[in-house]
Design an enzyme around this catalytic site. Sequence first.
Site, PDB file in Angstrom:
ATOM      1  N   ARG A  37      53.772  46.609  51.908  1.00 42.16           N
ATOM      2  CA  ARG A  37      54.534  47.868  52.010  1.00 42.16           C
ATOM      3  C   ARG A  37      55.173  48.269  50.687  1.00 42.16           C
ATOM      4  NH1 ARG A  37      56.704  47.087  58.213  1.00 42.16           N
ATOM      5  NH2 ARG A  37      54.937  48.206  59.085  1.00 42.16           N
ATOM      6  N   LYS A 206      49.116  45.879  76.702  1.00 37.25           N
ATOM      7  CA  LYS A 206      49.582  46.755  77.781  1.00 37.25           C
ATOM      8  C   LYS A 206      48.895  48.103  77.869  1.00 37.25           C
ATOM      9  CE  LYS A 206      54.277  45.055  78.134  1.00 37.25           C
ATOM     10  NZ  LYS A 206      55.605  45.252  77.556  1.00 37.25           N
ATOM     11  N   GLY A 358      50.029  47.411  62.955  1.00 41.07           N
ATOM     12  CA  GLY A 358      50.456  46.349  63.851  1.00 41.07           C
ATOM     13  C   GLY A 358      49.457  45.218  63.947  1.00 41.07           C
ATOM     14  N   GLY A 381      53.391  51.852  65.349  1.00 42.43           N
ATOM     15  CA  GLY A 381      53.945  52.820  66.298  1.00 42.43           C
ATOM     16  C   GLY A 381      53.629  54.244  65.884  1.00 42.43           C
TER      17      GLY A 381
HETATM   18  P1  AMP Z   1      49.888  45.042  71.664  1.00 38.55           P
HETATM   19  O1  AMP Z   1      51.184  44.670  71.016  1.00 38.55           O
HETATM   20  O2  AMP Z   1      50.039  45.733  72.969  1.00 38.55           O
HETATM   21  O3  AMP Z   1      48.939  45.756  70.717  1.00 38.55           O
HETATM   22  O4  AMP Z   1      49.174  43.675  72.033  1.00 38.55           O
HETATM   23  C1  AMP Z   1      48.866  42.687  71.111  1.00 38.55           C
HETATM   24  C2  AMP Z   1      48.916  41.377  71.793  1.00 38.55           C
HETATM   25  O5  AMP Z   1      48.065  41.397  72.924  1.00 38.55           O
HETATM   26  C3  AMP Z   1      48.473  40.203  70.957  1.00 38.55           C
HETATM   27  O6  AMP Z   1      49.564  39.391  70.718  1.00 38.55           O
HETATM   28  C4  AMP Z   1      47.418  39.517  71.820  1.00 38.55           C
HETATM   29  O7  AMP Z   1      47.558  38.124  71.824  1.00 38.55           O
HETATM   30  C5  AMP Z   1      47.697  40.083  73.191  1.00 38.55           C
HETATM   31  N1  AMP Z   1      46.512  40.015  74.055  1.00 38.55           N
HETATM   32  C6  AMP Z   1      45.293  40.495  73.812  1.00 38.55           C
HETATM   33  N2  AMP Z   1      44.457  40.198  74.805  1.00 38.55           N
HETATM   34  C7  AMP Z   1      45.144  39.508  75.722  1.00 38.55           C
HETATM   35  C8  AMP Z   1      44.823  38.914  76.978  1.00 38.55           C
HETATM   36  N3  AMP Z   1      43.584  38.984  77.466  1.00 38.55           N
HETATM   37  N4  AMP Z   1      45.805  38.284  77.637  1.00 38.55           N
HETATM   38  C9  AMP Z   1      47.040  38.204  77.136  1.00 38.55           C
HETATM   39  N5  AMP Z   1      47.413  38.749  75.957  1.00 38.55           N
HETATM   40  C10 AMP Z   1      46.484  39.385  75.254  1.00 38.55           C
END
Ligand code: AMP
Length: 401
Positions: A37, A206, A358, A381
Amino acid sequence: MLNKKSVDDLNVKGRRVLVRCDFNVPLKEGVITDETRIVAALPTIQKLMNDGAKVILCSHLGKVKNGPNEGESLAPVAVRLSEKLGKEVVFVADYNVTGEAATAAVAAMNEGDVVLLQNTRFRGKEETKNGEEFSKELADLADDYVCDAFGSSHRAHASVAGVTKFITEKGGSNAVGYLMQKEIDYLGNAVNNPVRPFAAILGGSKVSSKIAVINNLLDKVDILIIGGGMCYTFAKAQGFEIGKSLVEDEYLDYAKEMIAKAKDKGVKFLLPIDNVVAKEFNNDAPSRIVGESMDADEMGLDIGPKSRELFAEAIKEAKTVVWNGPMGVFEMPNFAKGTIAVAEALSQIEGTTIIGGGDSAAAVNQLGFGDKMSHISTGGGASLEFLEGKDLPGVSAADNK
Ligand code: AMP
């Protein structure tokens, strides 16, 4: 492309220019562990220095949950920045951020000098709730304002949004910096003017955090690929047994709607056709490969080999790809293959590849594919909100050309 005033449109010689940077760098025991950054901010700072501006930098660092503290001071950034610029950056350590120390430091500046103010979040809600007083105090230090903090541009904070009103009131300009311009050009072109086929790949944990993105992108893309923890909500919506996998039951209807919308729009909508599953959320847990369903005591932790192939084939067709979110729990090597396969497929296409910030940016860099991508966004974000089609306060606040 962007119809906003940029640093190239300003005449800054002898003027005080407040620059909002994103110096939210990772720190471990006071040492900066990733300077990306800081490096990303240099072109705008150097341009202003060379043009004879008095360059006043500000940024937030960390979340500052328990009030101002040395652990979240910008002091280490001032040191690293001085090294990078080859010139001393005067750091105003005062927790008040603006105030007498800042005013005095600015008054002592010559053309081409650089001052860094303290962490803007040390002003608490005055910063995060876009407080008028703090906004005005920031504006009082300067004649013009430049926003180059893409990673913060989706937040209407005093140092991103509020300050611009007072700069305008005193006849100054509000512009965007080179980093902001590059981010918006890449993301904007991809979304509004893509070379087709245009593919989006979404993953991560999510559905709820990416609802608006899925909905907006379904109006724009030719191919939508969904993997990661969020794909199990889609799998369950289609009647598959997903065991103990991540799921958001309140979004099952939404998942069905999105599948129907894709069909309606003629979008190729790909979900995993096989999965790597285990009984525990643990790298060393014994795993096996299953199709779309699994046993009730299992959870999906990565996409399977057939899905890797399916996704890679689809990516090969694309001329523009946007990727946000890992395909599995990539932090655990045994469940990183899906994410690696997607990164590899992206690295091989001749087209524009854009990585939302991210986790996907971290994954791509960690896996060594960073320099193969056209653009890796510095704002997780912010890039998501951009892909949702939202206006970013840090962009809207800049003057039109
Ligand atoms: P996000 O912050 O929503 O972009 O999610 C990123 C996180 O999702 C990472 O830390 C991954 O380890 C987690 N992730 C990805 N696939 C899975 C899964 N099948 N089950 C649980 N966590 C997951």
